[in-house]
Enzyme design. Sequence first.
Site, mmCIF file in Angstrom:
data_model
loop_
_atom_site.group_PDB
_atom_site.id
_atom_site.type_symbol
_atom_site.label_atom_id
_atom_site.label_comp_id
_atom_site.label_asym_id
_atom_site.label_seq_id
_atom_site.Cartn_x
_atom_site.Cartn_y
_atom_site.Cartn_z
ATOM 1 N N SER A 309 0.566 -0.968 -0.199
ATOM 2 C CA SER A 309 0.107 -0.053 -0.097
ATOM 3 C C SER A 309 0.835 1.174 -0.221
ATOM 4 O O SER A 309 1.467 1.965 -1.065
ATOM 5 C CB SER A 309 -1.023 0.275 1.281
ATOM 6 O OG SER A 309 -2.026 1.247 0.793
ATOM 7 N N ASP A 320 10.221 4.864 -10.347
ATOM 8 C CA ASP A 320 10.338 5.806 -11.682
ATOM 9 C C ASP A 320 10.413 6.916 -11.638
ATOM 10 O O ASP A 320 10.735 7.272 -12.820
ATOM 11 C CB ASP A 320 8.448 5.594 -11.269
ATOM 12 C CG ASP A 320 7.484 4.944 -11.353
ATOM 13 O OD1 ASP A 320 7.433 3.592 -11.325
ATOM 14 O OD2 ASP A 320 6.189 4.428 -11.823
ATOM 15 N N LYS A 334 -0.472 -4.316 -3.643
ATOM 16 C CA LYS A 334 -2.512 -3.724 -3.479
ATOM 17 C C LYS A 334 -2.402 -2.287 -3.856
ATOM 18 O O LYS A 334 -1.342 -1.437 -3.179
ATOM 19 C CB LYS A 334 -1.531 -3.343 -1.221
ATOM 20 C CG LYS A 334 -3.414 -2.366 -0.787
ATOM 21 C CD LYS A 334 -3.794 -2.766 0.412
ATOM 22 C CE LYS A 334 -5.303 -2.286 1.016
ATOM 23 N NZ LYS A 334 -4.450 -1.058 0.647
#
Length: 554
Positions: A309, A320, A334
């Site tokens: 999460s 990224d 999640k």
Amino acid sequence: MTKDSSNSSKNVDTKAWLPLIIGVSIGFGVLIGSHLRAPNPETNRLMVDKNATKFERLLNYVDKYYVDSVDINELTQEAIDHILKDLDPHTVYVPADEADIMSSRLDDGFEGVGIEFRVMEDTLKVLSVMPGGPSKKIGIRAGDKIITVNGDTIAGKHIDNSFIVKKLRGKKGTTVNIEVKRKKQDELLAFTITRDIVPTPSVEAHYMIDDVTGYIKISKFAVKTYDEFHNALLFLKSEGMENLVIDLRNNGGGFLGQAVKIVDDLLPKDDLIVYTEGKGNEFTEKEFSQRNPDFDGPIAVLVNERSASASEIVTGALQDHDRAVVIGRRTYGKGLVQRQLRLKDNSLLRLTISRYFTPSGRSIQKPYGEGISYGDDISNRYESGELFNKDSIKTDKMPQFKTDKNRIVYGGGGIIPDNFIPLDTTSMGIYYYTLEHTDILRDYAIEYANDHYIDLMENGLDHFIKSFEDEKNIINDLEKFAVMMGINKRKPNHNDVTININLKHRLKILIAQTIWGDKGYHKVANMRDPMVKEAQKVFDEGIAEDDTTSKVES
């Protein structure tokens, strides 16, 4: 079959099924009647109100006229569970008697006395005393056995954890009187503990691993996690930090906003951190970094299969943007965001309101639904070999995305690390396994900590870390203690030298935890941790594994 017997059979069938039918209806009505609506057309709102009224009336009829006694609360709970099981795995209903405990898990503290305990053979033994809590301040120690509470003798009686919690927990400012038996003390020691807020920080440890590398362990994303992280970051910078290790292993997540703020400390201004998509515009939004970073040096993020999460939000954003090297094993997966909604009876609905995506567009959520054993995913990874070999991760069917530097990253089920570190499979043998899983190791560590308490407290953690290596007889003492506790003396093993080294290190960790809490635990454990070692190697060599530079196929 006669007409009467046929009707009787039908009545019996109806009677058998009616509670479930009614229960599902009641449960549906409870949820609908709580006004938990996403923005919908006017016709849908009218339908919600109409059905809420219908189910409220149905509930009244059952209560007033149904032939048998029905436990409405139990029936409602089963009905709600039945409804929610067809939604995603993270939308759950929490009964009123569990709701406050659930809500407090992401608070920065709780009201109580501040001890961790275990009930063993009808005796309450203190396992650890929480730093900053009232028990620590008045001198309660790990290893103390609590004999009486407010004059009532609890030793030798059948007691369980819930009984003890009720006895010891209470509102801030109230008192509880206890008497404890301490090793080498003939008389019981009396203490009056004034209950207070027991801090439960989510940044469990921060310190300098070496002259230039700082380490921050985040266990959850709670109400004050960003403040704790930011303060730790500033402290480590003042200590000369040039590289940063962020440890998110076993961090199951928490508040999205706290994760976003932490990333904001580390990314350049105006970088996308995360975006969410929900029903309508209310839960669809993008989060960008608001200012220049407070730290712009190299970063390594440590993750494993239980990092979930909000942990994945931090990890995904930094990966990224090629801001960090991710080290460890594939994260949990999640990618659903829940809102905690309080119902009229104080129960909770944790309702999934949106999906989140990393800056490159990845959805981290792993598959769920009919035919998928969602809860068995981690054990399936173990059996498939994924926890031991990165090549066992099936990326061929995962969607590919690009980082800022055009590296391949994958969506559709957790975050795959740049540098893979397998689960430790070192065999310590049956003797070590027995000591660990019967708590003999921890009990001995507590005994050692009590016997050396004054010396350990006066000289501090760093002195203990260095001096403990000079302990020559500790394994023999441990074996004698184990025999005293009913464990047979171990048989000679060809690997005894290695086992003894590992046993001693494990004891060192547990002793440090007993005296200095989480900070002691992590500082000692990390000395031989393969992920921490990999992070230091990456910082030293300035490289990650070869496959992190792969280009996305056109």
